[in-house]
Scaffold this motif. Structure first.
Motif, PDB file in Angstrom:
ATOM      1  N   ASN A   1       0.809  -1.220   0.000  1.00  8.00           N
ATOM      2  CA  ASN A   1       0.000   0.000   0.000  1.00  8.00           C
ATOM      3  C   ASN A   1       0.845   1.273   0.000  1.00  8.00           C
ATOM      4  O   ASN A   1       0.288   2.379   0.030  1.00  8.00           O
ATOM      5  CB  ASN A   1      -0.938   0.017   1.211  1.00  8.00           C
ATOM      6  N   LEU A   2       2.184   1.127  -0.024  1.00 12.21           N
ATOM      7  CA  LEU A   2       3.070   2.287  -0.003  1.00 12.21           C
ATOM      8  C   LEU A   2       2.840   3.164  -1.236  1.00 12.21           C
ATOM      9  O   LEU A   2       2.817   2.676  -2.362  1.00 12.21           O
ATOM     10  CB  LEU A   2       4.539   1.847   0.025  1.00 12.21           C
ATOM     11  N   VAL A   3       2.649   4.457  -0.990  1.00  9.14           N
ATOM     12  CA  VAL A   3       2.555   5.444  -2.061  1.00  9.14           C
ATOM     13  C   VAL A   3       3.595   6.511  -1.767  1.00  9.14           C
ATOM     14  O   VAL A   3       3.679   7.015  -0.649  1.00  9.14           O
ATOM     15  CB  VAL A   3       1.160   6.110  -2.122  1.00  9.14           C
ATOM     16  N   VAL A   4       4.396   6.831  -2.767  1.00  6.20           N
ATOM     17  CA  VAL A   4       5.395   7.885  -2.657  1.00  6.20           C
ATOM     18  C   VAL A   4       4.921   9.051  -3.518  1.00  6.20           C
ATOM     19  O   VAL A   4       4.610   8.876  -4.695  1.00  6.20           O
ATOM     20  CB  VAL A   4       6.782   7.380  -3.120  1.00  6.20           C
ATOM     21  N   TYR A   5       4.839  10.219  -2.906  1.00  6.49           N
ATOM     22  CA  TYR A   5       4.421  11.423  -3.620  1.00  6.49           C
ATOM     23  C   TYR A   5       5.611  12.355  -3.802  1.00  6.49           C
ATOM     24  O   TYR A   5       6.354  12.607  -2.856  1.00  6.49           O
ATOM     25  CB  TYR A   5       3.330  12.179  -2.849  1.00  6.49           C
ATOM     26  N   LEU A   6       5.763  12.852  -5.029  1.00 10.51           N
ATOM     27  CA  LEU A   6       6.722  13.916  -5.310  1.00 10.51           C
ATOM     28  C   LEU A   6       5.930  15.209  -5.294  1.00 10.51           C
ATOM     29  O   LEU A   6       4.893  15.310  -5.959  1.00 10.51           O
ATOM     30  CB  LEU A   6       7.355  13.733  -6.686  1.00 10.51           C
ATOM     31  N   ILE A   7       6.382  16.156  -4.523  1.00 15.91           N
ATOM     32  CA  ILE A   7       5.687  17.437  -4.468  1.00 15.91           C
ATOM     33  C   ILE A   7       6.436  18.405  -5.368  1.00 15.91           C
ATOM     34  O   ILE A   7       7.547  18.825  -5.058  1.00 15.91           O
ATOM     35  CB  ILE A   7       5.566  17.951  -3.026  1.00 15.91           C
ATOM     36  N   GLU A   8       5.816  18.688  -6.518  1.00 18.82           N
ATOM     37  CA  GLU A   8       6.411  19.588  -7.497  1.00 18.82           C
ATOM     38  C   GLU A   8       6.240  21.018  -7.002  1.00 18.82           C
ATOM     39  O   GLU A   8       5.116  21.464  -6.782  1.00 18.82           O
ATOM     40  CB  GLU A   8       5.741  19.396  -8.854  1.00 18.82           C
ATOM     41  N   PRO A   9       7.349  21.727  -6.792  1.00 16.50           N
ATOM     42  CA  PRO A   9       7.255  23.047  -6.166  1.00 16.50           C
ATOM     43  C   PRO A   9       6.611  24.098  -7.056  1.00 16.50           C
ATOM     44  O   PRO A   9       6.829  24.135  -8.259  1.00 16.50           O
ATOM     45  CB  PRO A   9       8.716  23.405  -5.885  1.00 16.50           C
ATOM     46  N   GLU A  10       5.783  24.926  -6.420  1.00 17.46           N
ATOM     47  CA  GLU A  10       5.242  26.124  -7.056  1.00 17.46           C
ATOM     48  C   GLU A  10       5.840  27.361  -6.394  1.00 17.46           C
ATOM     49  O   GLU A  10       6.091  28.357  -7.054  1.00 17.46           O
ATOM     50  CB  GLU A  10       3.724  26.151  -6.936  1.00 17.46           C
ATOM     51  N   MET A  11       6.040  27.277  -5.065  1.00 13.91           N
ATOM     52  CA  MET A  11       6.643  28.377  -4.320  1.00 13.91           C
ATOM     53  C   MET A  11       7.361  27.800  -3.106  1.00 13.91           C
ATOM     54  O   MET A  11       6.852  26.906  -2.435  1.00 13.91           O
ATOM     55  CB  MET A  11       5.567  29.359  -3.844  1.00 13.91           C
ATOM     56  N   VAL A  12       8.566  28.317  -2.878  1.00 13.57           N
ATOM     57  CA  VAL A  12       9.340  27.953  -1.696  1.00 13.57           C
ATOM     58  C   VAL A  12       9.771  29.257  -1.043  1.00 13.57           C
ATOM     59  O   VAL A  12      10.205  30.181  -1.736  1.00 13.57           O
ATOM     60  CB  VAL A  12      10.584  27.106  -2.071  1.00 13.57           C
ATOM     61  N   GLY A  13       9.627  29.347   0.275  1.00 21.19           N
ATOM     62  CA  GLY A  13      10.005  30.580   0.948  1.00 21.19           C
ATOM     63  C   GLY A  13      10.622  30.350   2.311  1.00 21.19           C
ATOM     64  O   GLY A  13      10.318  29.372   2.990  1.00 21.19           O
TER      65      GLY A  13
END
Length: 120
Positions: A92-104
């Motif tokens: 059931n492992l799901v790995v998500y990549l969080i594609e950046p829109e804003m980093v501060g």
């Protein structure tokens, strides 16, 4: 620990996340497909993360879209760094990549915020 915000219908949902990895300039978060976190991301991939620097002088914000990763190499690297996830979540492992829109980075005691916006 960082705090991950998702959307639960029309309401925000924030939870602490302890294990993350940066790969290819994307934040990686893992969970179980059976958990609410995964179900919320599948319905609305917009997420935001916040946390404080280790010395408490600033806080960080990371906003983007979480995309399920099907790349076996990235999953293998994540599991090599965090093997307990295989035991905890198994198939059931799901790995998500969080594609950046804003980093501060936002200082708490003076100083100017530093942000970067990513455009596709």
């Amino acid at each position: 620990v960082i705090y991950l915000a998702t959307c639960d219908g029309q309401s925000p949902r924030v939870r602490p996340v302890r294990y993350t990895v940066i790969m290819d300039n994307k934040l990686v978060v893992a969970t179980s497909s059976k958990k609410e976190l995964s179900q919320q991301i599948e319905k609305n991939p917009n997420v935001e993360i916040s946390g404080a620097t280790t010395d408490g002088s600033a806080f960080l914000r990371y906003k983007g879209k979480a995309v399920a990763c099907n790349d076996a190499e990235i999953k293998a690297k994540f599991l090599a760094d965090h093997p307990k996830f295989q035991k905890m979540f198994g198939a059931n492992l799901v790995v998500y990549l969080i594609e950046p829109e804003m980093v501060g980075i936002f200082p708490l005691k003076g100083g100017q915020p530093k942000t970067k916006t990513f455009v596709k």
